[in-house]
Design a protein around this motif. Structure first.
Motif, short mmCIF file in Angstrom:
data_model
loop_
_atom_site.label_atom_id
_atom_site.label_comp_id
_atom_site.label_asym_id
_atom_site.label_seq_id
_atom_site.Cartn_x
_atom_site.Cartn_y
_atom_site.Cartn_z
N THR A 84 40.83 26.20 51.15
CA THR A 84 40.53 26.64 49.77
C THR A 84 39.19 27.37 49.72
O THR A 84 39.07 28.43 49.11
N LEU A 85 38.19 26.80 50.39
CA LEU A 85 36.87 27.43 50.40
C LEU A 85 36.93 28.80 51.08
O LEU A 85 36.32 29.76 50.60
N ALA A 86 37.67 28.89 52.18
CA ALA A 86 37.82 30.18 52.86
C ALA A 86 38.52 31.20 51.97
O ALA A 86 38.12 32.37 51.91
N PHE A 87 39.54 30.76 51.25
CA PHE A 87 40.25 31.65 50.33
C PHE A 87 39.31 32.16 49.23
O PHE A 87 39.30 33.35 48.91
N LEU A 88 38.50 31.27 48.69
CA LEU A 88 37.54 31.67 47.65
C LEU A 88 36.51 32.65 48.22
O LEU A 88 36.10 33.60 47.54
N ALA A 89 36.10 32.42 49.47
CA ALA A 89 35.14 33.34 50.10
C ALA A 89 35.76 34.72 50.30
O ALA A 89 35.09 35.75 50.11
N VAL A 90 37.04 34.76 50.65
CA VAL A 90 37.74 36.04 50.81
C VAL A 90 37.81 36.77 49.46
O VAL A 90 37.58 37.99 49.38
N ILE A 91 38.12 36.03 48.39
CA ILE A 91 38.14 36.65 47.06
C ILE A 91 36.77 37.22 46.73
O ILE A 91 36.65 38.36 46.26
N ILE A 116 35.72 39.33 38.48
CA ILE A 116 36.32 38.67 39.64
C ILE A 116 35.23 38.11 40.54
O ILE A 116 35.32 36.97 41.01
N THR A 117 34.19 38.88 40.77
CA THR A 117 33.06 38.41 41.58
C THR A 117 32.40 37.20 40.93
O THR A 117 32.14 36.19 41.59
N LEU A 118 32.13 37.30 39.65
CA LEU A 118 31.51 36.18 38.92
C LEU A 118 32.40 34.95 38.97
O LEU A 118 31.93 33.84 39.24
N GLY A 119 33.68 35.13 38.74
CA GLY A 119 34.62 34.01 38.79
C GLY A 119 34.66 33.37 40.17
O GLY A 119 34.71 32.15 40.30
N ALA A 120 34.65 34.18 41.21
CA ALA A 120 34.67 33.65 42.57
C ALA A 120 33.41 32.84 42.87
O ALA A 120 33.47 31.76 43.45
N VAL A 121 32.26 33.36 42.45
CA VAL A 121 31.00 32.63 42.66
C VAL A 121 31.05 31.29 41.92
O VAL A 121 30.69 30.24 42.49
N LEU A 122 31.51 31.30 40.67
CA LEU A 122 31.57 30.07 39.90
C LEU A 122 32.60 29.10 40.47
O LEU A 122 32.37 27.88 40.50
N MET A 123 33.73 29.60 40.96
CA MET A 123 34.72 28.72 41.58
C MET A 123 34.16 28.07 42.84
O MET A 123 34.37 26.87 43.08
N ILE A 124 33.46 28.84 43.66
CA ILE A 124 32.85 28.28 44.87
C ILE A 124 31.83 27.21 44.48
O ILE A 124 31.80 26.12 45.06
N SER A 144 36.03 40.29 49.02
CA SER A 144 36.89 41.42 48.64
C SER A 144 36.48 42.03 47.31
O SER A 144 36.51 43.25 47.14
N SER A 145 36.10 41.16 46.37
CA SER A 145 35.71 41.68 45.06
C SER A 145 34.42 42.49 45.14
O SER A 145 34.28 43.51 44.48
N ILE A 146 33.50 42.05 45.98
CA ILE A 146 32.24 42.79 46.16
C ILE A 146 32.53 44.16 46.77
O ILE A 146 32.01 45.18 46.31
N VAL A 147 33.37 44.19 47.80
CA VAL A 147 33.74 45.45 48.44
C VAL A 147 34.43 46.37 47.43
O VAL A 147 34.14 47.57 47.36
N HIS A 148 35.34 45.78 46.65
CA HIS A 148 36.08 46.59 45.66
C HIS A 148 35.13 47.16 44.59
O HIS A 148 35.24 48.34 44.24
N VAL A 149 34.23 46.34 44.09
CA VAL A 149 33.28 46.80 43.06
C VAL A 149 32.42 47.92 43.60
O VAL A 149 32.19 48.94 42.92
#
Length: 166
Positions: free
Chosen positions: A103-110, A140-148, A113-118
């Motif tokens: 799960t943590l790896a998946f969140l890190a990928v999100i 998406i980046t903000l959500g990923a940081v908060l989820m982590i 990826s979101s940083i690269v996309h932005v």
């Protein structure tokens, strides 16, 4: 000193939780108003509101990402505990460690990826509202940081918790 750090962390955590709740509920409320109004304008008045679809899409992404972080905070995400809880304790802990790391790896990928996309969006803007897409996708980046953040807070508890007695 240690108590002071804990108090500061608790205060910051409370602000983060409030932010997640307030923004999620506010965005959902705005969506709940805009969508019926848009439907009325489009099908009754035969004139759509051009900016409504863009705004609803942006707000929906924000709701999903912040709502997911909030679900980690409230321990509302689904998992496979029914199967795991029946396993012997060493296997149960091993499976929980693996699923938490995945799960943590998946969140890190999100997040990555979101940083690269932005960064790749450059100066592109939305068609009607003329908002930079990079700002929209920062949700998406903000959500990923908060989820982590939320996930790391409960990770130890998720691994070590004992199943409830049946």
């Amino acid at each position: 000193m240690n108590e002071n750090k804990r108090g500061v962390f608790s205060a910051i955590d409370k602000v983060i939780g409030g932010f997640e709740k307030y923004v999620s509920v506010s965005c959902l409320g705005i969506i709940a108003v805009i969508v019926p109004v848009q439907v009325f304008f489009r099908y009754v008045l035969q004139r759509g509101i051009l900016w409504a679809n863009e705004l609803v899409t942006i707000l929906l992404v924000l709701v999903v990402m912040l709502g997911s972080a909030l679900a980690f905070r409230e321990k509302c995400h689904t998992d496979i505990q029914g199967f795991v809880n029946r396993a012997p304790k060493p296997l149960r802990i091993t499976v929980r460690i693996m699923t938490n790391l995945i799960t943590l790896a998946f969140l890190a990928v999100i997040l990555f990826s979101s940083i690269v996309h932005v960064k790749g969006l450059g100066a592109a803007k939305t068609a009607v509202l003329k908002i930079p897409w990079s700002i929209c996708y920062l949700a998406i980046t903000l959500g990923a940081v908060l989820m982590i953040y939320e996930f790391l807070k409960v990770m130890k508890e998720r691994i070590l918790e004992e199943p409830a007695e049946e």
